[in-house]
Write a protein that holds these residues in place. Structure first.
Motif: not given
Length: 342
Positions: A122, A170, A191
């Motif tokens: 990320d 993630s 997200a």
């Protein structure tokens, strides 16, 4: 100086240069594999794939692992060790996908190719490449399957989410949010975990991706709502723990568990009805491809390219179940068993 002396010195220098060049050419390419743990069958298979491919290609492989899922400090130390060892490439399944980026940049500055396996960094482009399951699609498949199995009753479902860790790497976010989309939950921010306002969600608990964590997380959510009837789990060890907790409540027959991994124990649990369906991924393939990429980079500087239309290299995913749902592609437990690991 006499011409013969100059000639001798020139020949000696040439021989030394040739000898140094030959030694350099014969020096094996070095690579590192850094996984989240070395006990999860997924990472065991990943190590097996990397080791086999490294032996095949003559790559010198060093392997490291965190003590538990979420152990960023050990992974950071491993990155430093790999850089110091002069490796040409590092394969990593990061526990903290944001915090590790600084170490990744240090490796790249030293000329090291860094490839994320399974878990994108990320931001994702912090790594030179990512070889992974489409984790959002893996989650979407089990979500769509669960909704399809419930039919109209999906509107009144009581859903427990057994996620990975507080740091929400993630892979954690993608699988969780993918399930929601597949199930028909309004995903506010893809997200983030936990910003949804769907009344069917009982809550989120973390599991550290292991059986004991799954058991504890399930017990905590059952205390909130004993009428939970759908359980999303980050992986199959967490699913096994959730099942044990449900059995202690006498609820194992009333709750649908779905998961992601496709390891042999997990596929067996699908066969036995512990897990309704699981999305199978292929860690051996990820790691093998990673070693091939490092060897290619060492040879001529070539870096791997992403799959068409994606920002990573998709290594494939299949839903495994013997209870197929119309409109949701799947393979049988027998086919899943043929391709499982662990």
């Amino acid at each position: 100086m006499k011409m013969t002396s100059v000639l001798r010195l020139s020949l000696a220098a040439s021989a030394l240069a040739m000898s140094a060049g030959l030694a350099q050419a014969q020096e094996p390419v070095k690579a590192c594999l850094i996984t989240k743990t070395d006990i999860n069958p997924f990472f065991v298979k990943m190590k097996e794939g990397a080791t086999a491919k490294a032996e095949e290609l003559g790559v010198e492989l060093m392997t490291f692992a965190g003590k538990i899922d979420g152990d960023h400090e050990t992974q950071q130390q491993a990155m430093e060790s790999c850089i110091a060892a002069g490796v040409k490439g590092i394969l990593i399944t990061a526990s903290d996908t944001k915090a590790i980026v600084e170490s990744v940049k240090q490796a790249q500055d030293a000329g090291v190719l860094v490839i994320a396996l399974d878990t994108p960094l990320d931001p994702i482009d912090a790594a030179d490449a990512t070889f992974a399951t489409d984790n959002f699609e893996a989650g979407r498949l089990i979500g769509a399957w669960a909704a399809g199995k419930l039919g109209d009753a999906a509107a009144d479902a009581r859903i427990a989410f057994l996620d990975l860790s507080q740091s929400a790497p993630s892979v954690d976010v993608l699988r969780d949010q993918g399930f929601m989309e597949g199930f028909g939950i309004d995903v506010k921010d893809r997200a983030r975990i936990g910003d949804e306002d769907d009344a069917r969600i009982v809550g989120h608990e973390v599991t550290s991706g292991n059986e004991e964590g799954g058991r504890q997380a399930m017990e905590a959510l059952m205390q909130i709502d004993p009428n939970i009837n759908v359980v999303y789990t980050i992986n199959e060890p967490a699913a096994a723990g959730a099942y044990e907790a449900l059995r202690s409540f006498g609820k194992e027959e009333d709750v649908m568990i779905v998961s992601i991994d496709g390891g042999c124990p997990g596929v067996q649990n699908v066969s036995e009805g512990v897990i309704g369906a699981t999305s199978q991924q292929y860690p051996l393939k990820m790691a093998s491809m990673g070693i091939e990429a490092i060897a290619a980079y060492a040879a001529d500087g070539t870096k791997p390219e992403a799959s068409e239309g994606l920002d990573f290299t998709d290594t494939g995913v299949n839903l495994v179940t013997d209870d197929a749902v119309d409109g949701v592609p799947s393979i049988s437990v027998a086919d899943g068993t043929d391709q499982c690991w662990g």
